[in-house]
Design a protein around this motif. Structure first.
Motif, PDB file in Angstrom:
ATOM      1  N   TYR A  47      78.329  -1.764  87.028  1.00 11.24           N
ATOM      2  CA  TYR A  47      79.751  -1.959  86.927  1.00 11.24           C
ATOM      3  C   TYR A  47      80.375  -1.848  88.510  1.00 11.24           C
ATOM      4  CZ  TYR A  47      84.921  -1.339  86.203  1.00 11.24           C
ATOM      5  OH  TYR A  47      85.876  -1.385  86.282  1.00 11.24           O
ATOM      6  N   ILE A  48      79.824  -0.739  88.848  1.00 10.43           N
ATOM      7  CA  ILE A  48      80.179  -0.808  90.515  1.00 10.43           C
ATOM      8  C   ILE A  48      79.768  -1.926  91.385  1.00 10.43           C
ATOM      9  CG2 ILE A  48      79.756   0.797  92.718  1.00 10.43           C
ATOM     10  CD1 ILE A  48      79.635   3.151  91.014  1.00 10.43           C
ATOM     11  N   VAL A  49      78.458  -2.231  91.351  1.00  7.12           N
ATOM     12  CA  VAL A  49      78.084  -3.502  91.835  1.00  7.12           C
ATOM     13  C   VAL A  49      78.855  -4.710  91.594  1.00  7.12           C
ATOM     14  CG1 VAL A  49      76.118  -4.811  92.150  1.00  7.12           C
ATOM     15  CG2 VAL A  49      75.642  -2.431  91.935  1.00  7.12           C
ATOM     16  N   GLY A  50      79.153  -4.926  90.478  1.00 11.96           N
ATOM     17  CA  GLY A  50      80.119  -5.990  90.107  1.00 11.96           C
ATOM     18  C   GLY A  50      81.619  -5.808  90.881  1.00 11.96           C
ATOM     19  N   ALA A  51      82.016  -4.648  90.950  1.00  6.08           N
ATOM     20  CA  ALA A  51      83.395  -4.539  91.442  1.00  6.08           C
ATOM     21  C   ALA A  51      83.141  -4.633  92.916  1.00  6.08           C
ATOM     22  CB  ALA A  51      83.831  -3.077  91.321  1.00  6.08           C
ATOM     23  N   LEU A  52      82.185  -4.556  93.639  1.00  8.66           N
ATOM     24  CA  LEU A  52      82.021  -4.823  95.142  1.00  8.66           C
ATOM     25  C   LEU A  52      81.685  -6.127  95.240  1.00  8.66           C
ATOM     26  CD1 LEU A  52      80.064  -1.606  96.015  1.00  8.66           C
ATOM     27  CD2 LEU A  52      82.436  -1.939  96.277  1.00  8.66           C
ATOM     28  N   PHE A  53      80.814  -6.767  94.566  1.00  9.65           N
ATOM     29  CA  PHE A  53      80.539  -7.814  94.443  1.00  9.65           C
ATOM     30  C   PHE A  53      81.664  -9.227  94.312  1.00  9.65           C
ATOM     31  CE2 PHE A  53      79.907 -12.113  91.938  1.00  9.65           C
ATOM     32  CZ  PHE A  53      78.684 -12.706  92.747  1.00  9.65           C
ATOM     33  N   SER A  54      82.687  -8.759  93.372  1.00  4.34           N
ATOM     34  CA  SER A  54      83.808  -9.453  93.135  1.00  4.34           C
ATOM     35  C   SER A  54      84.750  -9.604  94.197  1.00  4.34           C
ATOM     36  CB  SER A  54      84.766  -8.665  91.838  1.00  4.34           C
ATOM     37  OG  SER A  54      85.892  -9.342  91.797  1.00  4.34           O
ATOM     38  N   SER A  55      84.720  -8.157  95.035  1.00  6.61           N
ATOM     39  CA  SER A  55      85.808  -8.217  96.214  1.00  6.61           C
ATOM     40  C   SER A  55      85.173  -9.118  97.185  1.00  6.61           C
ATOM     41  CB  SER A  55      85.586  -6.729  96.721  1.00  6.61           C
ATOM     42  OG  SER A  55      86.316  -6.867  97.925  1.00  6.61           O
ATOM     43  N   ASN A  56      83.879  -9.090  97.632  1.00  5.70           N
ATOM     44  CA  ASN A  56      83.138 -10.042  98.494  1.00  5.70           C
ATOM     45  C   ASN A  56      83.374 -11.390  98.230  1.00  5.70           C
ATOM     46  OD1 ASN A  56      81.606  -9.894 100.922  1.00  5.70           O
ATOM     47  ND2 ASN A  56      80.043 -10.906  99.528  1.00  5.70           N
ATOM     48  N   ILE A  57      83.154 -11.781  96.923  1.00 12.98           N
ATOM     49  CA  ILE A  57      83.317 -13.344  96.811  1.00 12.98           C
ATOM     50  C   ILE A  57      84.760 -13.772  97.129  1.00 12.98           C
ATOM     51  CG2 ILE A  57      82.882 -14.930  94.977  1.00 12.98           C
ATOM     52  CD1 ILE A  57      80.162 -13.877  96.317  1.00 12.98           C
ATOM     53  N   SER A 304      93.134  -3.526 103.581  1.00 16.17           N
ATOM     54  CA  SER A 304      92.813  -4.597 102.452  1.00 16.17           C
ATOM     55  C   SER A 304      93.035  -4.113 101.068  1.00 16.17           C
ATOM     56  CB  SER A 304      91.291  -5.193 102.600  1.00 16.17           C
ATOM     57  OG  SER A 304      91.005  -5.953 101.563  1.00 16.17           O
ATOM     58  N   THR A 305      94.015  -5.025 100.416  1.00 19.90           N
ATOM     59  CA  THR A 305      94.211  -4.967  98.887  1.00 19.90           C
ATOM     60  C   THR A 305      92.839  -5.264  98.085  1.00 19.90           C
ATOM     61  OG1 THR A 305      96.340  -5.901  99.107  1.00 19.90           O
ATOM     62  CG2 THR A 305      95.378  -5.848  97.111  1.00 19.90           C
ATOM     63  N   GLU A 306      92.065  -6.395  98.455  1.00 22.26           N
ATOM     64  CA  GLU A 306      90.802  -6.272  97.895  1.00 22.26           C
ATOM     65  C   GLU A 306      90.010  -5.174  97.729  1.00 22.26           C
ATOM     66  OE1 GLU A 306      92.461  -8.589  99.654  1.00 22.26           O
ATOM     67  OE2 GLU A 306      92.673 -10.299  98.200  1.00 22.26           O
ATOM     68  N   LYS A 307      89.878  -4.612  99.024  1.00 21.28           N
ATOM     69  CA  LYS A 307      88.893  -3.881  99.196  1.00 21.28           C
ATOM     70  C   LYS A 307      89.480  -2.317  98.530  1.00 21.28           C
ATOM     71  CE  LYS A 307      86.780  -5.142 103.829  1.00 21.28           C
ATOM     72  NZ  LYS A 307      86.874  -5.002 105.185  1.00 21.28           N
ATOM     73  N   MET A 308      90.540  -1.991  98.744  1.00 23.33           N
ATOM     74  CA  MET A 308      91.242  -0.950  98.138  1.00 23.33           C
ATOM     75  C   MET A 308      91.112  -0.899  96.504  1.00 23.33           C
ATOM     76  SD  MET A 308      92.133   1.239 100.309  1.00 23.33           S
ATOM     77  CE  MET A 308      93.304   2.395  99.543  1.00 23.33           C
ATOM     78  N   THR A 309      91.217  -1.980  95.915  1.00 22.49           N
ATOM     79  CA  THR A 309      91.150  -2.077  94.388  1.00 22.49           C
ATOM     80  C   THR A 309      89.633  -1.985  94.062  1.00 22.49           C
ATOM     81  OG1 THR A 309      91.325  -4.668  94.680  1.00 22.49           O
ATOM     82  CG2 THR A 309      93.143  -3.546  94.147  1.00 22.49           C
ATOM     83  N   SER A 310      88.680  -2.641  94.804  1.00 21.24           N
ATOM     84  CA  SER A 310      87.359  -2.629  94.594  1.00 21.24           C
ATOM     85  C   SER A 310      86.833  -1.098  94.659  1.00 21.24           C
ATOM     86  CB  SER A 310      86.528  -3.649  95.422  1.00 21.24           C
ATOM     87  OG  SER A 310      86.608  -4.723  95.079  1.00 21.24           O
ATOM     88  N   LEU A 311      87.302  -0.539  95.604  1.00 19.28           N
ATOM     89  CA  LEU A 311      86.903   0.901  95.780  1.00 19.28           C
ATOM     90  C   LEU A 311      87.456   1.786  94.556  1.00 19.28           C
ATOM     91  CD1 LEU A 311      87.036   1.514  99.685  1.00 19.28           C
ATOM     92  CD2 LEU A 311      85.083   1.538  98.295  1.00 19.28           C
ATOM     93  N   PHE A 312      88.845   1.367  94.163  1.00 21.47           N
ATOM     94  CA  PHE A 312      89.488   2.038  92.954  1.00 21.47           C
ATOM     95  C   PHE A 312      88.523   2.169  91.798  1.00 21.47           C
ATOM     96  CE2 PHE A 312      92.232   2.403  89.827  1.00 21.47           C
ATOM     97  CZ  PHE A 312      93.027   3.575  89.932  1.00 21.47           C
TER      98      PHE A 312
END
Length: 366
Positions: A47-57, A304-312
């Motif tokens: 799930y964590i990998v997916g969240a970080l992947f989502s942010s990057n894409i 970054s909103t995307e980075k913060m939500t992905s880290l969250f």
């Protein structure tokens, strides 16, 4: 209604009904408590990998719609594979696919709504109502054949993937402008207080969601207890979260809320309905306060909103990943009841930032 709200409702509904069905499905295939905890823990790492992947894409492409549609497609594949998974490896792989989809979905939909400057309250209502309805229906769904349920979940995910492709565009910012400096992620990681609260929240929740269905099955008590506990906990969490700004100051105190996690030590000590409801409600209150406080800190942090939500989402996933296996190991090693151990982890992770925050407030007031 904005399609993203409907998708958020469906995703949170699926998350709420998936874990109890998965746990009991694995239990009925003769997997051990530890094996089940490893499955839920490892899948949460995915799930964590997916969240970080989502942010990057979607940072690079500026097209969260495609990411959202793909996330449901991945969920559909995982759900479809589960009816044909009968051993540890098969269930692990299928569950990981499902959790990968969830991990990709949430940062993408949060970023999409942020770009469109959509209503935070409507988004919160959509995912929270999905969770509550899912929790309320869990015991009823558990009376059905799990293989049929997984097939239905897969079909629902396919339909949501198609809906995702029809979403309107969100282009309030140019893609790639928020990538930030190379050291920005490190700086955000060092902003440790909200991440500690995220781990506390998910450690508490994962302990209940993973091990209470096993407790019910092992003690051969009514499966209605699963819905009772999950619904009460989620309702208390949701009400606390929504009413957070209106709560008296002492009820918003994270130190008091942290002590609410201690109620988890007594959850499996009784089957008295009023007492079970009270304990689940207190646990939900603790989760609601630390979740709301973590979100406050995230939203108040520039970056970054995307980075913060992905880290969250990633740190929430981390709590779900580590708490179940550690709790099961503690049970195997020293007989520490797993929900109680997960609650202890939540208490520890929430106490440190809470004590630090209280100390800073006292120093500032002098």
């Amino acid at each position: 209604m904005e399609t993203a709200y409907i998708l958020s409702f469906t995703a949170s509904f699926l998350q709420a009904v998936f874990m109890p069905v998965l746990v009991l499905y694995a239990y009925n295939t003769s997997l051990s408590e530890f094996q089940i905890s490893v499955i839920t823990g490892f899948a949460s790492l995915v799930y964590i990998v997916g969240a970080l992947f989502s942010s990057n894409i979607h940072l690079r492409t500026g097209n969260p719609r495609a990411v959202i549609a793909a996330s449901f497609a991945v969920m559909a594949m995982g759900f479809a594979a589960l009816p044909f998974s009968y051993d540890f490896a098969g269930i692990l792989e299928s569950t990981s696919l499902v959790l990968l989809g969830f991990g990709v979905f949430w940062p993408a939909v949060e970023a999409y709504l942020s770009r469109k400057e959509s209503s935070v309250s409507k988004f919160s209502f959509s995912w929270s109502s999905g969770s509550l309805i899912g929790a309320l229906l869990t015991s009823t769904l558990l009376r059905l054949n799990p293989q049929i349920l997984f097939a239905a979940y897969s079909l629902l995910s396919v339909l949501q993937a198609l809906q995702g492709l029809k979403m309107s565009s969100a282009s309030s910012r140019r893609a790639g402008t928020d990538l930030g400096s190379p050291g920005s992620v490190k700086d955000l990681l060092l902003y440790w207080t909200p991440w500690a609260y995220c781990i506390a929240y998910s450690a508490s929740a994962s302990g209940v969601l993973t091990f209470y269905p096993l407790f019910v099955a092992d003690k051969n008590i009514s499966r209605d207890y699963i819905s009772l506990v999950n619904f009460t906990m989620l309702l208390s969490r949701t009400l606390t979260f929504f009413l957070f700004e209106r709560l008296p100051a002492h009820l918003k105190n994270t130190l008091l809320a942290s002590l609410g996690f201690a109620a988890g030590l007594a959850l499996t000590s009784t089957t008295s309905v009023p007492v079970v409801v009270l304990i689940a409600g207190v646990i939900g209150y603790g989760q609601g306060v630390v979740y709301a406080r973590a979100l406050q800190l995230v939203f108040n942090k520039s970056g970054s909103t995307e980075k913060m939500t992905s880290l969250f989402e990633s740190f929430i996933g981390l709590g779900y990943a580590v708490a179940p296996p550690l709790s099961s190991l503690a049970n195997m090693a020293v007989g520490f009841e797993p929900i109680a151990f997960a609650s202890t982890l939540a208490l520890i992770f929430s106490l440190f930032p809470s004590l630090n925050s209280n100390l800073e407030e006292k120093v500032a007031g002098q």
